[in-house]
Design a protein around this motif. Structure first.
Motif, PDB file in Angstrom:
ATOM      1  N   VAL A 184      72.125   7.459  75.523  1.00  0.00           N
ATOM      2  CA  VAL A 184      70.881   6.758  75.252  1.00  0.00           C
ATOM      3  C   VAL A 184      69.748   7.650  76.107  1.00  0.00           C
ATOM      4  CG1 VAL A 184      69.425   4.599  76.021  1.00  0.00           C
ATOM      5  CG2 VAL A 184      71.818   4.331  75.253  1.00  0.00           C
ATOM      6  N   ALA A 185      70.325   7.935  77.377  1.00  0.00           N
ATOM      7  CA  ALA A 185      68.981   8.873  78.006  1.00  0.00           C
ATOM      8  C   ALA A 185      68.655  10.114  77.279  1.00  0.00           C
ATOM      9  CB  ALA A 185      69.713   9.205  79.549  1.00  0.00           C
ATOM     10  N   SER A 186      69.774  10.762  76.382  1.00  0.00           N
ATOM     11  CA  SER A 186      69.559  11.944  75.799  1.00  0.00           C
ATOM     12  C   SER A 186      68.754  11.488  74.633  1.00  0.00           C
ATOM     13  CB  SER A 186      70.820  12.693  75.454  1.00  0.00           C
ATOM     14  OG  SER A 186      71.429  11.852  74.504  1.00  0.00           O
ATOM     15  N   VAL A 187      68.743  10.555  73.811  1.00  0.00           N
ATOM     16  CA  VAL A 187      68.108  10.002  72.477  1.00  0.00           C
ATOM     17  C   VAL A 187      66.662   9.732  73.010  1.00  0.00           C
ATOM     18  CG1 VAL A 187      67.883   8.315  70.983  1.00  0.00           C
ATOM     19  CG2 VAL A 187      69.978   9.330  71.315  1.00  0.00           C
ATOM     20  N   ASN A 206      74.460  11.444  66.287  1.00  0.00           N
ATOM     21  CA  ASN A 206      75.032  10.383  67.329  1.00  0.00           C
ATOM     22  C   ASN A 206      75.461  11.003  68.509  1.00  0.00           C
ATOM     23  OD1 ASN A 206      75.835   7.617  67.770  1.00  0.00           O
ATOM     24  ND2 ASN A 206      77.910   8.759  67.878  1.00  0.00           N
ATOM     25  N   MET A 207      75.019  10.363  69.526  1.00  0.00           N
ATOM     26  CA  MET A 207      75.282  10.808  70.800  1.00  0.00           C
ATOM     27  C   MET A 207      76.224   9.575  71.669  1.00  0.00           C
ATOM     28  SD  MET A 207      73.222  13.200  69.949  1.00  0.00           S
ATOM     29  CE  MET A 207      71.654  12.213  69.943  1.00  0.00           C
ATOM     30  N   THR A 241      65.069  10.883  55.701  1.00  0.00           N
ATOM     31  CA  THR A 241      65.024  10.378  56.991  1.00  0.00           C
ATOM     32  C   THR A 241      66.420  10.566  57.930  1.00  0.00           C
ATOM     33  OG1 THR A 241      63.644   8.569  56.137  1.00  0.00           O
ATOM     34  CG2 THR A 241      64.737   8.276  58.394  1.00  0.00           C
ATOM     35  N   MET A 242      66.022  10.925  59.219  1.00  0.00           N
ATOM     36  CA  MET A 242      67.068  11.258  59.928  1.00  0.00           C
ATOM     37  C   MET A 242      67.295  10.054  61.195  1.00  0.00           C
ATOM     38  SD  MET A 242      68.011  14.510  62.647  1.00  0.00           S
ATOM     39  CE  MET A 242      66.420  14.626  63.439  1.00  0.00           C
ATOM     40  N   VAL A 243      68.588   9.648  61.295  1.00  0.00           N
ATOM     41  CA  VAL A 243      68.720   8.665  62.140  1.00  0.00           C
ATOM     42  C   VAL A 243      69.307   9.132  63.311  1.00  0.00           C
ATOM     43  CG1 VAL A 243      70.131   6.396  62.678  1.00  0.00           C
ATOM     44  CG2 VAL A 243      68.929   6.697  60.579  1.00  0.00           C
ATOM     45  N   VAL A 244      68.896   9.208  64.540  1.00  0.00           N
ATOM     46  CA  VAL A 244      69.299   9.786  65.765  1.00  0.00           C
ATOM     47  C   VAL A 244      69.629   8.279  66.428  1.00  0.00           C
ATOM     48  CG1 VAL A 244      68.868  10.845  67.893  1.00  0.00           C
ATOM     49  CG2 VAL A 244      67.811  11.423  65.826  1.00  0.00           C
ATOM     50  N   SER A 245      71.110   8.331  66.906  1.00  0.00           N
ATOM     51  CA  SER A 245      71.896   6.884  67.425  1.00  0.00           C
ATOM     52  C   SER A 245      72.519   7.483  68.729  1.00  0.00           C
ATOM     53  CB  SER A 245      72.633   6.464  66.512  1.00  0.00           C
ATOM     54  OG  SER A 245      73.809   7.207  66.228  1.00  0.00           O
ATOM     55  N   ALA A 246      72.620   6.062  69.398  1.00  0.00           N
ATOM     56  CA  ALA A 246      73.520   6.022  70.574  1.00  0.00           C
ATOM     57  C   ALA A 246      73.688   4.706  71.035  1.00  0.00           C
ATOM     58  CB  ALA A 246      73.119   6.855  71.765  1.00  0.00           C
ATOM     59  N   HIS A 247      74.975   4.171  71.377  1.00  0.00           N
ATOM     60  CA  HIS A 247      75.147   2.744  71.648  1.00  0.00           C
ATOM     61  C   HIS A 247      74.851   2.701  73.238  1.00  0.00           C
ATOM     62  CE1 HIS A 247      79.030   2.755  74.038  1.00  0.00           C
ATOM     63  NE2 HIS A 247      79.460   4.040  73.215  1.00  0.00           N
ATOM     64  N   PHE A 248      74.240   1.191  73.365  1.00  0.00           N
ATOM     65  CA  PHE A 248      73.784   1.127  74.832  1.00  0.00           C
ATOM     66  C   PHE A 248      74.710   0.037  75.560  1.00  0.00           C
ATOM     67  CE2 PHE A 248      71.653  -2.005  72.446  1.00  0.00           C
ATOM     68  CZ  PHE A 248      71.671  -3.123  73.099  1.00  0.00           C
ATOM     69  N   ASP A 249      75.583  -0.526  74.825  1.00  0.00           N
ATOM     70  CA  ASP A 249      76.539  -1.486  75.341  1.00  0.00           C
ATOM     71  C   ASP A 249      77.465  -0.774  76.071  1.00  0.00           C
ATOM     72  OD1 ASP A 249      77.377  -0.729  72.685  1.00  0.00           O
ATOM     73  OD2 ASP A 249      79.183  -2.020  73.195  1.00  0.00           O
ATOM     74  N   ILE A 301      64.287   7.905  62.637  1.00  0.00           N
ATOM     75  CA  ILE A 301      64.531   6.648  63.202  1.00  0.00           C
ATOM     76  C   ILE A 301      65.574   6.345  64.292  1.00  0.00           C
ATOM     77  CG2 ILE A 301      65.852   4.206  62.751  1.00  0.00           C
ATOM     78  CD1 ILE A 301      64.777   4.277  59.905  1.00  0.00           C
ATOM     79  N   PHE A 302      65.214   6.107  65.341  1.00  0.00           N
ATOM     80  CA  PHE A 302      66.037   6.056  66.659  1.00  0.00           C
ATOM     81  C   PHE A 302      66.756   4.770  66.677  1.00  0.00           C
ATOM     82  CE2 PHE A 302      62.601   8.799  67.270  1.00  0.00           C
ATOM     83  CZ  PHE A 302      62.905  10.186  67.599  1.00  0.00           C
ATOM     84  N   ALA A 303      68.203   4.884  66.803  1.00  0.00           N
ATOM     85  CA  ALA A 303      68.929   3.647  66.665  1.00  0.00           C
ATOM     86  C   ALA A 303      69.542   3.214  67.867  1.00  0.00           C
ATOM     87  CB  ALA A 303      69.748   3.557  65.427  1.00  0.00           C
TER      88      ALA A 303
END
Length: 319
Positions: free
Chosen positions: A144-147, A197-198, A116-124, A164-166
């Motif tokens: 977040v927009a790119s994810v 991660n972005m 599994t690949m996790v694609v992540s970005a923080h939104f805070d 998984i999008f985190a």
């Protein structure tokens, strides 16, 4: 508030697509990046009514509602019974308990692989200082927009492996959301093969999107080079070697550091420090929007290539 945001999303989804993404075989696929939707997501998440999206605030909750409504509109399923996965942590100075919330969604791969690949970005972001809003357009409404764009791509053209999008919370408080995810992952941790991660991908007058992580995981270098050969932005590798120079090693400065600490290979895509970083001037109006759109094309391509090479990554890392 969710109902109000949902009506906005329906109107946003009508924007036209513009630029074709490059597929692994070098040919155009059916999916294309909706550049206007990308800018709309950035604008909404960085708007004043989000109040800087600090963890535990009403603005943070509004941002979560927007992200969830976008996922629902795309048809991306939650991980478990809910998109929202709560966690708690203590503020270092005050020892006050704070509740954060990660948003987790999943797109199933077409293969039967458990990798599994996790694609992540923080939104805070930083929230407010008195009456001043720290909007956090680049940091990290842009990630977040790119994810969300990557999720749209994989909904149109399903991945080989589960993704998984985190969208993680409380990054600005010590990567707390990412640490909570890794400490209690929704799948066996050994199945998490790679983290993309972005963090900060919308502001670069030099049109440079750094790829961080190949020093630790050199077998990822060919993927970076492959994507960079097609990208319309520059994608150098670096900022990941141990150094005494302040700000010279970004390995643990963003959420991918939590994955790295658990032995999970990562690539972190982001721009260099700029005058708007952690300033109230980090607003939509101050972003380099053409670069952001082109960088998001490269990010989507990177996600596609990483999925295609996930078995190689797993074999190289022993995961």
């Amino acid at each position: 508030m969710r109902a109000i945001l949902a009506s906005s999303i329906l109107s946003l989804s009508l924007f036209s697509t513009a630029c074709v993404a490059i597929q692994p075989d070098g040919e155009s696929g059916d999916w294309s990046l909706n550049r206007e939707q990308l800018l709309s997501d950035l604008s909404v998440l960085a708007a004043d009514d989000m109040e800087g999206r600090a963890v535990g605030t009403d603005g943070n909750a509004r941002a979560r509602a927007y992200i969830i409504d976008r996922l629902e509109a795309m048809g991306v399923e939650p991980v478990g019974d809910s998109y929202e996965h709560g966690f708690s942590f203590e503020m270092p100075r005050t020892r006050d308990k704070v509740d954060g919330t990660n948003i987790l969604a999943r797109i199933e791969g077409v293969s039967d692989s458990a990798r599994t690949m996790v694609v992540s970005a923080h939104f805070d972001h930083e929230g407010m200082r008195g009456e001043q809003i720290w909007n956090g357009a680049d940091d990290n409404a842009s990630g977040v927009a790119s994810v969300l764009a990557v999720a749209e791509m994989f909904m149109a053209e399903p991945p080989e492996h589960d993704v998984i999008f985190a969208f993680v919370d409380a990054e600005e408080n010590g990567l707390q959301g990412a640490r909570a995810f890794v400490a209690a992952p929704p799948i066996p941790v050994e199945n998490i093969t790679f983290n993309l991660n972005m963090d900060m991908v919308a502001m670069s007058t030099d049109r440079i999107l750094w790829a961080v992580g190949t020093y630790h995981y050199p077998y990822l270098t060919p993927i970076v080079e492959d994507v960079a050969s097609r990208a319309t932005v520059s994608m150098p590798m670096g900022y990941d070697e141990p150094t005494e120079e302040p700000g010279g090693d970004w390995t643990n400065l963003t959420d991918s550091g939590a994955f790295h600490a658990a032995g999970i290979p990562f690539i972190y895509l982001g721009v260099d420090f700029h005058p708007h970083y952690h300033q109230p001037t980090d607003t939509y109006e101050n972003m380099t929007l053409d670069f952001f759109q082109d960088a998001s094309e490269a990010i989507a391509d990177f996600a596609r290539q990483s999925d295609a090479q996930l078995d190689m990554i797993g074999e190289a890392s022993g995961r």
